[in-house]
Design a protein around this motif. Structure first.
Motif, PDB file in Angstrom:
ATOM      1  N   TRP A 176      47.373 -21.236  29.847  1.00  0.00           N
ATOM      2  CA  TRP A 176      48.274 -20.392  29.068  1.00  0.00           C
ATOM      3  C   TRP A 176      49.599 -21.124  28.846  1.00  0.00           C
ATOM      4  CZ3 TRP A 176      53.060 -18.457  30.451  1.00  0.00           C
ATOM      5  CH2 TRP A 176      53.592 -17.483  29.598  1.00  0.00           C
ATOM      6  N   ALA A 177      50.142 -21.704  29.912  1.00  0.00           N
ATOM      7  CA  ALA A 177      51.420 -22.411  29.807  1.00  0.00           C
ATOM      8  C   ALA A 177      51.301 -23.664  28.937  1.00  0.00           C
ATOM      9  CB  ALA A 177      51.927 -22.782  31.202  1.00  0.00           C
ATOM     10  N   LYS A 178      50.188 -24.371  29.056  1.00  0.00           N
ATOM     11  CA  LYS A 178      49.984 -25.567  28.218  1.00  0.00           C
ATOM     12  C   LYS A 178      49.910 -25.189  26.742  1.00  0.00           C
ATOM     13  CE  LYS A 178      47.902 -29.345  30.648  1.00  0.00           C
ATOM     14  NZ  LYS A 178      46.721 -30.198  30.747  1.00  0.00           N
ATOM     15  N   ALA A 179      49.219 -24.101  26.443  1.00  0.00           N
ATOM     16  CA  ALA A 179      49.069 -23.665  25.051  1.00  0.00           C
ATOM     17  C   ALA A 179      50.422 -23.317  24.434  1.00  0.00           C
ATOM     18  CB  ALA A 179      48.132 -22.468  24.964  1.00  0.00           C
ATOM     19  N   ARG A 180      51.379 -22.935  25.263  1.00  0.00           N
ATOM     20  CA  ARG A 180      52.718 -22.583  24.780  1.00  0.00           C
ATOM     21  C   ARG A 180      53.723 -23.709  25.012  1.00  0.00           C
ATOM     22  NH1 ARG A 180      49.516 -18.879  25.646  1.00  0.00           N
ATOM     23  NH2 ARG A 180      49.581 -16.855  24.665  1.00  0.00           N
ATOM     24  N   ARG A 181      53.197 -24.879  25.367  1.00  0.00           N
ATOM     25  CA  ARG A 181      54.013 -26.081  25.618  1.00  0.00           C
ATOM     26  C   ARG A 181      55.072 -25.842  26.687  1.00  0.00           C
ATOM     27  NH1 ARG A 181      53.632 -29.802  20.692  1.00  0.00           N
ATOM     28  NH2 ARG A 181      52.013 -28.770  19.491  1.00  0.00           N
ATOM     29  N   MET A 182      54.685 -25.075  27.695  1.00  0.00           N
ATOM     30  CA  MET A 182      55.597 -24.765  28.796  1.00  0.00           C
ATOM     31  C   MET A 182      55.260 -25.555  30.051  1.00  0.00           C
ATOM     32  SD  MET A 182      55.607 -20.625  28.308  1.00  0.00           S
ATOM     33  CE  MET A 182      56.346 -20.330  29.882  1.00  0.00           C
ATOM     34  N   ASP A 227      54.812 -28.956  30.595  1.00  0.00           N
ATOM     35  CA  ASP A 227      55.012 -30.401  30.528  1.00  0.00           C
ATOM     36  C   ASP A 227      56.426 -30.724  31.001  1.00  0.00           C
ATOM     37  OD1 ASP A 227      55.149 -33.104  29.968  1.00  0.00           O
ATOM     38  OD2 ASP A 227      54.051 -32.907  28.081  1.00  0.00           O
ATOM     39  N   ARG A 228      56.526 -31.269  32.201  1.00  0.00           N
ATOM     40  CA  ARG A 228      57.845 -31.553  32.780  1.00  0.00           C
ATOM     41  C   ARG A 228      58.641 -32.554  31.955  1.00  0.00           C
ATOM     42  NH1 ARG A 228      57.607 -33.238  38.715  1.00  0.00           N
ATOM     43  NH2 ARG A 228      59.779 -33.555  38.209  1.00  0.00           N
ATOM     44  N   ARG A 229      57.962 -33.429  31.231  1.00  0.00           N
ATOM     45  CA  ARG A 229      58.674 -34.436  30.431  1.00  0.00           C
ATOM     46  C   ARG A 229      59.555 -33.787  29.372  1.00  0.00           C
ATOM     47  NH1 ARG A 229      53.839 -37.712  28.221  1.00  0.00           N
ATOM     48  NH2 ARG A 229      53.121 -35.575  28.132  1.00  0.00           N
ATOM     49  N   PHE A 230      59.197 -32.594  28.965  1.00  0.00           N
ATOM     50  CA  PHE A 230      59.942 -31.915  27.908  1.00  0.00           C
ATOM     51  C   PHE A 230      60.620 -30.649  28.431  1.00  0.00           C
ATOM     52  CE2 PHE A 230      56.360 -34.146  25.881  1.00  0.00           C
ATOM     53  CZ  PHE A 230      57.094 -35.090  25.191  1.00  0.00           C
ATOM     54  N   GLY A 231      60.949 -30.641  29.716  1.00  0.00           N
ATOM     55  CA  GLY A 231      61.671 -29.520  30.302  1.00  0.00           C
ATOM     56  C   GLY A 231      60.808 -28.349  30.721  1.00  0.00           C
ATOM     57  N   GLY A 232      59.506 -28.547  30.759  1.00  0.00           N
ATOM     58  CA  GLY A 232      58.605 -27.459  31.138  1.00  0.00           C
ATOM     59  C   GLY A 232      58.414 -27.353  32.645  1.00  0.00           C
ATOM     60  N   ILE A 233      57.498 -26.512  33.018  1.00  0.00           N
ATOM     61  CA  ILE A 233      57.199 -26.240  34.420  1.00  0.00           C
ATOM     62  C   ILE A 233      56.032 -27.122  34.852  1.00  0.00           C
ATOM     63  CG2 ILE A 233      56.462 -24.470  36.060  1.00  0.00           C
ATOM     64  CD1 ILE A 233      57.648 -22.405  34.080  1.00  0.00           C
ATOM     65  N   ALA A 234      56.147 -27.751  36.010  1.00  0.00           N
ATOM     66  CA  ALA A 234      55.076 -28.590  36.541  1.00  0.00           C
ATOM     67  C   ALA A 234      53.872 -27.723  36.914  1.00  0.00           C
ATOM     68  CB  ALA A 234      55.560 -29.348  37.768  1.00  0.00           C
TER      69      ALA A 234
END
Length: 103
Positions: free
Chosen positions: A31-37, A39-46
């Protein structure tokens, strides 16, 4: 990377403690990947952080035994070598499975 081994061992304990953990953690991750959440490289959650959030939710809802997980986490944090991590994980697994509530 001893920290990575400790983290992996803890998540593996959660997976063994309750098979629903795997399903929920994977669902949240996708779910988080689909919303681009996710990816730590872009400020997302690990992904590990997401898994820890699921573990905390399961502990809070008493799906996983908090005291057994806490004891395992303390033993894992004290581990200084890969062999120590493996031993702590094995001991933690027996504690977590012994404390597992009937489903």
């Amino acid at each position: 990377n001893i920290e990575g081994l400790r983290n992996t061992a803890f998540i593996r304990l959660c997976c063994h403690a309750d098979p629903r953990f795997v399903t929920v953690a994977r669902t949240i991750k996708h779910w988080a990947k689909a919303r681009r959440m996710a990816d730590r490289r872009f400020g997302g959650i690990a992904p590990y952080t997401l898994q820890m959030m699921v573990a905390e939710h399961f502990r809070h809802e008493r799906i996983l035994d908090g005291s057994a997980l806490q004891a395992a986490a303390v033993a894992l944090r004290a581990s200084e070598t890969p062999a120590d991590v493996a031993k702590a994980e094995e001991e933690g697994l027996s504690q977590v499975l012994a404390a597992k509530p009937a489903q």
